[in-house]
Write an enzyme that holds these catalytic residues in place. Structure first.
Site, short mmCIF file in Angstrom:
data_model
loop_
_atom_site.label_atom_id
_atom_site.label_comp_id
_atom_site.label_asym_id
_atom_site.label_seq_id
_atom_site.Cartn_x
_atom_site.Cartn_y
_atom_site.Cartn_z
CB CYS A 157 -0.72 -0.06 0.97
SG CYS A 157 -2.03 1.05 1.00
N GLY B 282 -6.14 5.97 -2.01
CA GLY B 282 -6.62 7.11 -2.49
C GLY B 282 -5.36 7.49 -4.24
CG HIS C 220 -4.35 -3.83 2.67
ND1 HIS C 220 -4.10 -3.26 4.52
CD2 HIS C 220 -4.45 -2.80 1.76
CE1 HIS C 220 -4.00 -1.89 3.82
NE2 HIS C 220 -4.57 -1.13 2.58
CD GLU D 90 -3.44 -6.55 5.58
OE1 GLU D 90 -4.44 -5.65 5.67
OE2 GLU D 90 -2.26 -6.77 4.65
#
Length: 380
Positions: A264, A308, A354, A356
């Site tokens: 990210c 974003g 992500h 995880e």
């Protein structure tokens, strides 16, 4: 400013967007006022993990699922020590939570933590508006905070934009801590906390990794003081163009050719360290149902996102960087946004989403195994 009150569902509330669009509903959670960037999340479940994700700092999250709160709030699923969203927008809040792990209702937890929300509005219309016009500044006002529409709009328009916002230090740990390996310890990883979620070091610990979580301001000397086999850069909020410190630290890690993994915000930091630019997406990717293709295998994964901003890197060629050749390894199938980078001449890669993935899906869990493989290769 927030005030806590029982019976908030009977209190009127107003959502005001910076372009003048107004939605009227009822208070949900705390009563008062709040400001942030209005964004929408498409997950059908996992609202507790969403609300406690530090990457949502200073954002008013709109839930696209029509009913929210059915499973209440438990003491196990938080991704950090608190709720980070600045506001929450739902259409139909569950009247009674029903789950064997629930300790209290969602609205009670929002009220306890002072999070101002609004319910009873047409979230479908709001989502369509944000998709067409883009994410934008907004405010939620309830109870005595409600004033003339012109005054509320002026207050929203006086708020700072997300573009140019430096937020990662605001959410990161101030003190280093260790998450021990589960079972036999195989590796040590220094994890730079830019807004890390609790499940991330857990996923590494499950693979025999002792994780040293370090503050966002950590220096290269502090990173290498833990003798890491690999270095990890986490997710986080804000504009990556402001993250000069993490970019400098990642550059130092790349210069030493230490195995590196970023997710990210960490993907955006790697992009900057390699010389690529970043830019703000119109309305971003948020939710747990985003299709991404791993271009190294051709496999399509359903993935969890919250970003974003994105990296501006060429999709159609291998790029030459000061750290060797780099390529886009993952791409979003909805809009061709860069979703991953990898270096071809040294052990470093990242993804924009992500892996995880609490509360799911788990298609991308293999990326932690890929990180392990890089560390094994370097050790060999």
């Amino acid at each position: 400013m927030t005030t806590s009150t029982r019976g908030a569902a009977r209190v009127p509330a107003v959502l005001v967007l910076e372009d003048g669009r107004i939605f009227r509903g009822r208070a949900y959670g705390a009563v008062g006022e709040t400001f942030g960037e209005a964004v929408f999340s498409t997950g059908m479940t996992g609202y507790q993990e969403t609300l406690t994700d530090p990457s949502y700092d200073r954002q008013i999250v709109v839930a696209t699922a029509p009913q929210i709160g059915n499973t209440g709030w438990n003491d196990e699923d938080d991704e950090s020590s608190r709720i980070w969203v600045s506001g929450y927008v739902v259409r139909d809040p569950a009247r009674v939570p029903s789950n064997w792990r629930a300790k209290r209702s969602l609205d009670d937890e929002l009220e306890r933590q002072g999070v101002v929300g609004i319910s009873g509005i047409d979230t479908r219309a709001l989502t369509r508006h944000l998709r067409e016009r883009g994410s934008m500044r907004a405010g939620v006002f309830s109870g005595e905070a409600i004033a003339a529409e012109s005054e509320l709009l002026a207050r929203v328009q006086a708020q700072p934009h997300m573009k140019g916002a430096s937020l990662y230090e605001e959410v990161a740990t101030k003190e280093a801590y260790v998450v021990p390996a589960i079972g036999e310890k195989k590796f040590t990883v220094a994890a730079i906390d830019l807004g890390i979620k609790g499940m991330t070091p857990q996923r590494m610990a499950e693979r025999g990794i002792e994780v040293h979580v370090l503050p966002a301001t950590a220096t290269a000397d502090e990173v290498y003081a833990v003798a890491p086999d690999g270095v990890f850069f986490s997710n986080g909020p804000g504009d990556p163009a402001t993250a000069d410190g993490p970019v400098a630290l990642m550059t130092a890690v790349l210069e030493r050719k230490t195995p590196l993994f970023g997710i990210c915000f960490g993907n955006q930091i790697l992009g900057r360290a390699l010389g690529f630019g970043t830019y703000k997406l119109k309305y971003g990717h948020r939710g747990i149902n985003q299709p991404v293709q791993d271009r190294t295998t051709g496999k399509v994964e359903v993935t969890a996102h919250n970003h974003g901003f994105a990296v501006d890197a060429p999709l159609d060629k291998v790029s030459e960087t000061k750290f060797g050749r780099a390529e886009v390894s993952h791409v979003c199938l909805n809009d061709n946004v860069v979703e991953g980078l990898q270096l071809l001449d040294q052990p470093a890669f990242s993804v924009q989403y992500h892996p995880e993935a609490a509360a799911g899906p788990h298609d991308a869990a293999y990326l932690f195994d890929r990180f392990v493989s890089l560390m094994e290769g370097q050790r060999a």
